[in-house]
Design a protein around this motif. Structure first.
Motif, PDB file in Angstrom:
ATOM      1  N   ALA A   1      63.526  16.627  85.872  1.00  0.00           N
ATOM      2  CA  ALA A   1      64.042  17.887  85.339  1.00  0.00           C
ATOM      3  C   ALA A   1      65.160  18.403  86.236  1.00  0.00           C
ATOM      4  CB  ALA A   1      62.925  18.921  85.254  1.00  0.00           C
ATOM      5  N   VAL A   2      66.283  18.793  85.633  1.00  0.00           N
ATOM      6  CA  VAL A   2      67.422  19.291  86.411  1.00  0.00           C
ATOM      7  C   VAL A   2      67.831  20.674  85.903  1.00  0.00           C
ATOM      8  CG1 VAL A   2      68.262  16.953  86.867  1.00  0.00           C
ATOM      9  CG2 VAL A   2      69.176  18.202  84.922  1.00  0.00           C
ATOM     10  N   THR A   3      68.300  21.504  86.829  1.00  0.00           N
ATOM     11  CA  THR A   3      68.793  22.834  86.457  1.00  0.00           C
ATOM     12  C   THR A   3      70.311  22.796  86.325  1.00  0.00           C
ATOM     13  OG1 THR A   3      69.137  23.641  88.713  1.00  0.00           O
ATOM     14  CG2 THR A   3      66.923  23.884  87.785  1.00  0.00           C
ATOM     15  N   GLY A   4      70.876  23.929  85.955  1.00  0.00           N
ATOM     16  CA  GLY A   4      72.330  24.060  85.901  1.00  0.00           C
ATOM     17  C   GLY A   4      72.890  24.412  87.264  1.00  0.00           C
ATOM     18  N   GLY A   5      74.195  24.655  87.313  1.00  0.00           N
ATOM     19  CA  GLY A   5      74.848  25.070  88.549  1.00  0.00           C
ATOM     20  C   GLY A   5      75.771  24.004  89.121  1.00  0.00           C
ATOM     21  N   SER A   6      76.750  24.465  89.890  1.00  0.00           N
ATOM     22  CA  SER A   6      77.792  23.566  90.391  1.00  0.00           C
ATOM     23  C   SER A   6      77.279  22.555  91.415  1.00  0.00           C
ATOM     24  CB  SER A   6      78.943  24.384  91.004  1.00  0.00           C
ATOM     25  OG  SER A   6      78.476  25.213  92.059  1.00  0.00           O
ATOM     26  N   SER A   7      76.287  22.930  92.225  1.00  0.00           N
ATOM     27  CA  SER A   7      75.772  21.993  93.237  1.00  0.00           C
ATOM     28  C   SER A   7      75.065  20.808  92.584  1.00  0.00           C
ATOM     29  CB  SER A   7      74.811  22.704  94.198  1.00  0.00           C
ATOM     30  OG  SER A   7      75.498  23.671  94.950  1.00  0.00           O
TER      31      SER A   7
ATOM     32  N   LEU B   1      56.497  17.897  78.298  1.00  0.00           N
ATOM     33  CA  LEU B   1      57.268  17.109  79.276  1.00  0.00           C
ATOM     34  C   LEU B   1      57.243  17.774  80.651  1.00  0.00           C
ATOM     35  CD1 LEU B   1      60.403  16.013  77.188  1.00  0.00           C
ATOM     36  CD2 LEU B   1      58.643  14.522  78.137  1.00  0.00           C
ATOM     37  N   TYR B   2      57.329  19.104  80.666  1.00  0.00           N
ATOM     38  CA  TYR B   2      57.287  19.824  81.952  1.00  0.00           C
ATOM     39  C   TYR B   2      55.964  19.571  82.675  1.00  0.00           C
ATOM     40  CZ  TYR B   2      61.398  22.437  80.372  1.00  0.00           C
ATOM     41  OH  TYR B   2      62.660  22.790  79.944  1.00  0.00           O
ATOM     42  N   SER B   3      54.891  19.443  81.911  1.00  0.00           N
ATOM     43  CA  SER B   3      53.584  19.221  82.533  1.00  0.00           C
ATOM     44  C   SER B   3      53.479  17.829  83.150  1.00  0.00           C
ATOM     45  CB  SER B   3      52.463  19.416  81.495  1.00  0.00           C
ATOM     46  OG  SER B   3      52.467  18.356  80.547  1.00  0.00           O
ATOM     47  N   ARG B   4      54.391  16.920  82.756  1.00  0.00           N
ATOM     48  CA  ARG B   4      54.366  15.552  83.271  1.00  0.00           C
ATOM     49  C   ARG B   4      55.573  15.239  84.162  1.00  0.00           C
ATOM     50  NH1 ARG B   4      55.040  11.628  79.804  1.00  0.00           N
ATOM     51  NH2 ARG B   4      55.666  12.765  77.941  1.00  0.00           N
ATOM     52  N   THR B   5      56.335  16.247  84.533  1.00  0.00           N
ATOM     53  CA  THR B   5      57.545  16.024  85.326  1.00  0.00           C
ATOM     54  C   THR B   5      57.215  15.455  86.707  1.00  0.00           C
ATOM     55  OG1 THR B   5      58.797  17.750  84.185  1.00  0.00           O
ATOM     56  CG2 THR B   5      59.527  17.185  86.399  1.00  0.00           C
ATOM     57  N   ASP B   6      57.961  14.409  87.099  1.00  0.00           N
ATOM     58  CA  ASP B   6      57.744  13.736  88.386  1.00  0.00           C
ATOM     59  C   ASP B   6      58.708  14.202  89.467  1.00  0.00           C
ATOM     60  OD1 ASP B   6      55.788  11.623  87.412  1.00  0.00           O
ATOM     61  OD2 ASP B   6      57.497  11.211  86.107  1.00  0.00           O
ATOM     62  N   CYS B   7      59.854  14.732  89.060  1.00  0.00           N
ATOM     63  CA  CYS B   7      60.893  15.117  90.020  1.00  0.00           C
ATOM     64  C   CYS B   7      61.704  16.268  89.458  1.00  0.00           C
ATOM     65  CB  CYS B   7      61.799  13.906  90.304  1.00  0.00           C
ATOM     66  SG  CYS B   7      63.233  14.262  91.360  1.00  0.00           S
ATOM     67  N   VAL B   8      62.049  17.205  90.322  1.00  0.00           N
ATOM     68  CA  VAL B   8      62.900  18.334  89.938  1.00  0.00           C
ATOM     69  C   VAL B   8      64.104  18.379  90.885  1.00  0.00           C
ATOM     70  CG1 VAL B   8      63.090  20.851  89.825  1.00  0.00           C
ATOM     71  CG2 VAL B   8      61.041  19.726  88.953  1.00  0.00           C
ATOM     72  N   ILE B   9      65.285  18.521  90.314  1.00  0.00           N
ATOM     73  CA  ILE B   9      66.505  18.708  91.110  1.00  0.00           C
ATOM     74  C   ILE B   9      67.093  20.056  90.699  1.00  0.00           C
ATOM     75  CG2 ILE B   9      68.759  17.765  91.749  1.00  0.00           C
ATOM     76  CD1 ILE B   9      67.830  15.057  90.675  1.00  0.00           C
ATOM     77  N   HIS B  10      67.187  20.964  91.635  1.00  0.00           N
ATOM     78  CA  HIS B  10      67.618  22.314  91.247  1.00  0.00           C
ATOM     79  C   HIS B  10      68.510  22.970  92.301  1.00  0.00           C
ATOM     80  CE1 HIS B  10      65.111  24.951  93.896  1.00  0.00           C
ATOM     81  NE2 HIS B  10      64.418  23.836  94.022  1.00  0.00           N
ATOM     82  N   GLY B  11      69.252  23.955  91.858  1.00  0.00           N
ATOM     83  CA  GLY B  11      70.054  24.769  92.752  1.00  0.00           C
ATOM     84  C   GLY B  11      69.371  26.101  92.998  1.00  0.00           C
ATOM     85  N   VAL B  12      70.008  26.923  93.807  1.00  0.00           N
ATOM     86  CA  VAL B  12      69.536  28.286  94.072  1.00  0.00           C
ATOM     87  C   VAL B  12      70.746  29.205  93.959  1.00  0.00           C
ATOM     88  CG1 VAL B  12      68.576  29.863  95.799  1.00  0.00           C
ATOM     89  CG2 VAL B  12      67.659  27.551  95.593  1.00  0.00           C
ATOM     90  N   GLY B  13      70.573  30.321  93.246  1.00  0.00           N
ATOM     91  CA  GLY B  13      71.687  31.238  93.054  1.00  0.00           C
ATOM     92  C   GLY B  13      71.480  32.555  93.776  1.00  0.00           C
ATOM     93  N   ASP B  14      72.567  33.238  94.045  1.00  0.00           N
ATOM     94  CA  ASP B  14      72.524  34.603  94.558  1.00  0.00           C
ATOM     95  C   ASP B  14      72.071  35.502  93.404  1.00  0.00           C
ATOM     96  OD1 ASP B  14      74.195  37.324  94.612  1.00  0.00           O
ATOM     97  OD2 ASP B  14      73.796  36.740  96.679  1.00  0.00           O
ATOM     98  N   ALA B  15      71.059  36.319  93.636  1.00  0.00           N
ATOM     99  CA  ALA B  15      70.457  37.115  92.563  1.00  0.00           C
ATOM    100  C   ALA B  15      71.472  37.990  91.832  1.00  0.00           C
ATOM    101  CB  ALA B  15      69.335  37.983  93.137  1.00  0.00           C
TER     102      ALA B  15
END
Length: 341
Positions: free
Chosen positions: A147-153, A230-244
């Protein structure tokens, strides 16, 4: 006097460590940005065009780079040289020590720190992507749901995975689509990962402006139920962090919502959750996606974010991040995080 071989080399060529550092950094820059023009390379590296040309001629002679009409790129031998030298160069730079101290103080699995500050240098963001791609590939087996999030990084990672063949990996958006710039949305980034890795992906579109009642109904739609499974079976997450504050503006949040974030002293955002300085969730947006409690059970979690300005946001999220987190960040963020701690 019993000199080691290295000490004898230094006695004869005292400038040797500096030369190695310069050429290593130049080769790394070419790997991150190539094919790249000589003039652009000179500007990004800080060396004069003459110095750049001299280094390129030497590296071409050693078959480390390939020079063509479209620009300079690294050869397989050049990539191997970078790989072999990496650990030693990181140790000498002090980044390894910085990373180890951060990992210990944050209580997470691992930290990798790349040189520079993403706030000041677009190159550093590429180095973040390159390091994240390397760490991801070294730990992935080849049959995971990622699972991947959005964002430039996170968007900077797929371009460094073009030689990977992962046909049995499925990339999915970590939550339903939101109103960021199209190229930085999770659905588009999941597709980019899949294209780079010759893998599959699953897009998930979620309207931004659903009422609470409509949101409750939407969760029972077949598309939403499939993603929740699918979220319940996710093996890896790649995500960014944003300024609130910046994320609230980016999402066109209402004045009322922005006031709530201000009153609750929200500092960081990830997965649609907003965190205060202590890592407590103080607000969340209505969407269907990975929940924070689910994240604790995901075997691999990559947090990718850099820039000194992100230090406070990173600390707010990492205060409650799962212990299996691997943080990929830069010197600007890492040093600022330690000073804030």
């Amino acid at each position: 006097m019993n000199l080691s071989f290295y000490e004898a080399q230094l006695a004869l060529v005292p400038e040797l460590p500096l030369l190695i550092e310069q050429r290593y950094q130049m080769l790394k820059l070419i790997k991150a940005s190539g094919p790249i023009g000589r003039r652009t390379l000179s500007s990004m590296s800080g060396y004069s065009e003459r110095e750049t040309r001299t280094m390129l001629d030497l590296m071409k002679e050693q078959e480390l780079v390939h020079i063509a009409k479209e620009g300079v790129s690294t050869t397989e031998k050049g990539i191997e040289v970078l790989f072999v030298l990496h650990d030693t160069m990181e140790e000498k730079s002090g980044r390894r020590q910085l990373a180890n101290e951060l990992a210990e103080r944050l209580g997470i699995l691992k930290v990798h720190v790349v040189e520079g500050d993403s706030d000041d240098s677009p190159l550093t963001k590429k180095l973040l992507g390159m390091q994240a791609a390397k760490q991801f590939r070294s730990r992935i087996k080849g049959n995971e749901i990622v699972a991947v999030t959005g964002g430039s990084s996170v968007a900077a990672i797929p371009s460094f995975m073009q030689q990977d063949e992962l046909p049995n990996v499925q990339f999915i958006a970590a939550r339903g689509g939101v109103g960021e710039e199209v190229g930085l949305q999770a659905n588009m980034i999941a597709a980019s990962f899949a294209e780079s890795c010759h893998a599959t992906y699953k897009a998930f579109y979620y309207p931004d402006t659903l009422s609470e009642e409509a949101h409750a109904v939407f969760q029972h739609e077949p598309a939403a139920k499939e993603m929740l499974e699918l979220y319940s079976r996710t093996d890896c997450v790649i995500h960014g962090v944003g300024d609130a504050t910046k994320m609230a503006v980016l999402r066109n949040s209402s004045e009322e919502e922005q006031q709530i974030l201000q009153d609750q002293q929200a500092k960081g955002e990830a997965f649609g959750f907003y965190f205060n300085q202590q890592g407590e969730i103080v607000h969340r947006i209505r969407t269907v996606g990975i929940q924070m409690e689910q994240l604790q059970d995901v075997p691999l979690v990559f947090t990718v974010a850099g820039g000194a300005s992100k230090a406070e946001a990173l600390l707010s999220y990492l205060a409650s991040a799962p212990s299996q987190t691997i943080l990929i960040t830069d010197e600007g963020a890492a040093q600022n995080m330690l000073s804030l701690m």
